[in-house]
Design a protein around this motif. Structure first.
Motif, PDB file in Angstrom:
ATOM      1  N   SER A   1      64.491  19.460 -16.860  1.00 17.69           N
ATOM      2  CA  SER A   1      64.531  20.899 -17.070  1.00 17.69           C
ATOM      3  C   SER A   1      63.805  21.639 -15.944  1.00 17.69           C
ATOM      4  O   SER A   1      64.123  22.801 -15.652  1.00 17.69           O
ATOM      5  CB  SER A   1      63.905  21.260 -18.417  1.00 17.69           C
ATOM      6  OG  SER A   1      62.584  20.754 -18.496  1.00 17.69           O
ATOM      7  N   GLY A   2      62.878  20.958 -15.293  1.00 14.61           N
ATOM      8  CA  GLY A   2      62.152  21.563 -14.184  1.00 14.61           C
ATOM      9  C   GLY A   2      62.806  21.385 -12.834  1.00 14.61           C
ATOM     10  O   GLY A   2      62.323  21.925 -11.829  1.00 14.61           O
ATOM     11  N   GLY A   3      63.901  20.620 -12.797  1.00  8.51           N
ATOM     12  CA  GLY A   3      64.652  20.473 -11.557  1.00  8.51           C
ATOM     13  C   GLY A   3      64.415  19.193 -10.782  1.00  8.51           C
ATOM     14  O   GLY A   3      64.983  19.018  -9.697  1.00  8.51           O
ATOM     15  N   SER A   4      63.612  18.280 -11.297  1.00  5.64           N
ATOM     16  CA  SER A   4      63.416  16.996 -10.631  1.00  5.64           C
ATOM     17  C   SER A   4      64.678  16.145 -10.785  1.00  5.64           C
ATOM     18  O   SER A   4      65.258  16.093 -11.862  1.00  5.64           O
ATOM     19  CB  SER A   4      62.228  16.260 -11.213  1.00  5.64           C
ATOM     20  OG  SER A   4      61.041  16.979 -10.986  1.00  5.64           O
ATOM     21  N   THR A   5      65.059  15.467  -9.693  1.00  6.90           N
ATOM     22  CA  THR A   5      66.319  14.730  -9.685  1.00  6.90           C
ATOM     23  C   THR A   5      66.138  13.274  -9.310  1.00  6.90           C
ATOM     24  O   THR A   5      65.178  12.894  -8.638  1.00  6.90           O
ATOM     25  CB  THR A   5      67.299  15.371  -8.692  1.00  6.90           C
ATOM     26  OG1 THR A   5      66.725  15.336  -7.374  1.00  6.90           O
ATOM     27  CG2 THR A   5      67.610  16.810  -9.068  1.00  6.90           C
ATOM     28  N   ASN A   6      67.093  12.464  -9.754  1.00  5.69           N
ATOM     29  CA  ASN A   6      67.184  11.062  -9.357  1.00  5.69           C
ATOM     30  C   ASN A   6      68.659  10.718  -9.167  1.00  5.69           C
ATOM     31  O   ASN A   6      69.523  11.285  -9.858  1.00  5.69           O
ATOM     32  CB  ASN A   6      66.577  10.133 -10.408  1.00  5.69           C
ATOM     33  CG  ASN A   6      65.084  10.009 -10.255  1.00  5.69           C
ATOM     34  OD1 ASN A   6      64.588   9.461  -9.271  1.00  5.69           O
ATOM     35  ND2 ASN A   6      64.349  10.521 -11.218  1.00  5.69           N
ATOM     36  N   TYR A   7      68.927   9.795  -8.239  1.00 10.12           N
ATOM     37  CA  TYR A   7      70.299   9.412  -7.928  1.00 10.12           C
ATOM     38  C   TYR A   7      70.446   7.900  -7.875  1.00 10.12           C
ATOM     39  O   TYR A   7      69.533   7.192  -7.447  1.00 10.12           O
ATOM     40  CB  TYR A   7      70.720   9.986  -6.573  1.00 10.12           C
ATOM     41  CG  TYR A   7      70.740  11.493  -6.511  1.00 10.12           C
ATOM     42  CD1 TYR A   7      69.608  12.206  -6.135  1.00 10.12           C
ATOM     43  CD2 TYR A   7      71.894  12.203  -6.846  1.00 10.12           C
ATOM     44  CE1 TYR A   7      69.619  13.593  -6.090  1.00 10.12           C
ATOM     45  CE2 TYR A   7      71.924  13.581  -6.800  1.00 10.12           C
ATOM     46  CZ  TYR A   7      70.783  14.275  -6.423  1.00 10.12           C
ATOM     47  OH  TYR A   7      70.803  15.648  -6.382  1.00 10.12           O
ATOM     48  N   ALA A   8      71.617   7.431  -8.263  1.00 15.43           N
ATOM     49  CA  ALA A   8      71.960   6.039  -8.026  1.00 15.43           C
ATOM     50  C   ALA A   8      72.072   5.821  -6.523  1.00 15.43           C
ATOM     51  O   ALA A   8      72.492   6.722  -5.786  1.00 15.43           O
ATOM     52  CB  ALA A   8      73.287   5.709  -8.707  1.00 15.43           C
ATOM     53  N   ASP A   9      71.716   4.622  -6.080  1.00 15.40           N
ATOM     54  CA  ASP A   9      71.761   4.336  -4.648  1.00 15.40           C
ATOM     55  C   ASP A   9      73.151   4.566  -4.061  1.00 15.40           C
ATOM     56  O   ASP A   9      73.293   4.973  -2.909  1.00 15.40           O
ATOM     57  CB  ASP A   9      71.333   2.883  -4.393  1.00 15.40           C
ATOM     58  CG  ASP A   9      69.839   2.680  -4.595  1.00 15.40           C
ATOM     59  OD1 ASP A   9      69.420   1.514  -4.748  1.00 15.40           O
ATOM     60  OD2 ASP A   9      69.093   3.683  -4.617  1.00 15.40           O
TER      61      ASP A   9
END
Length: 121
Positions: free
Chosen positions: A53-61
């Motif tokens: 909700s705060g905008g922190s992101t994670n992505y698959a390699d």
């Protein structure tokens, strides 16, 4: 009741771009983490990217540097900008969200039905 509806999928050539959207509607009090998953034919559903909700992101390699997740909290909408698309990105893309609903402030996990993305020449 809450609904998540994806849009923006389609057929694109390798190297092309698409922008997916996921609109959440219903008796929503608050939306927490949101995510995009995808499922290719004959394969298990896999996590592509998440956003808090705060905008922190994670992505698959496999998508780092090519895909960008974002959200508009005022519109209860999730986006996925996909660039430099490859044939292996072909899949049904589903959005997912943790949502507190009214009345009762019950928190649950919700899925959209998905939108097809096909990358082919």
């Amino acid at each position: 009741q809450v609904q998540l509806v994806e849009s923006g999928g389609g057929l694109v050539q390798p190297g092309g771009s698409l922008r997916l959207s996921c609109a959440a509607s219903g008796s929503i009090f608050s939306i927490y983490a949101m995510a995009w998953y995808r499922q290719a034919p004959g394969k298990q559903r896999e996590l592509v990217t998440t956003i808090t909700s705060g905008g922190s992101t994670n992505y698959a390699d496999s998508v780092k540097g090519r895909f960008t997740i974002s959200r508009d909290n005022a519109k209860n909408t999730l986006y996925l900008q996909m660039n430099s698309l490859k044939p292996e990105d072909t899949a049904v893309y589903h959005c997912n969200a943790d949502i507190t609903v009214l009345p009762g402030f019950q928190r649950g996990n919700y899925w959209g039905r998905g939108t097809q993305v096909t990358v082919s020449s």
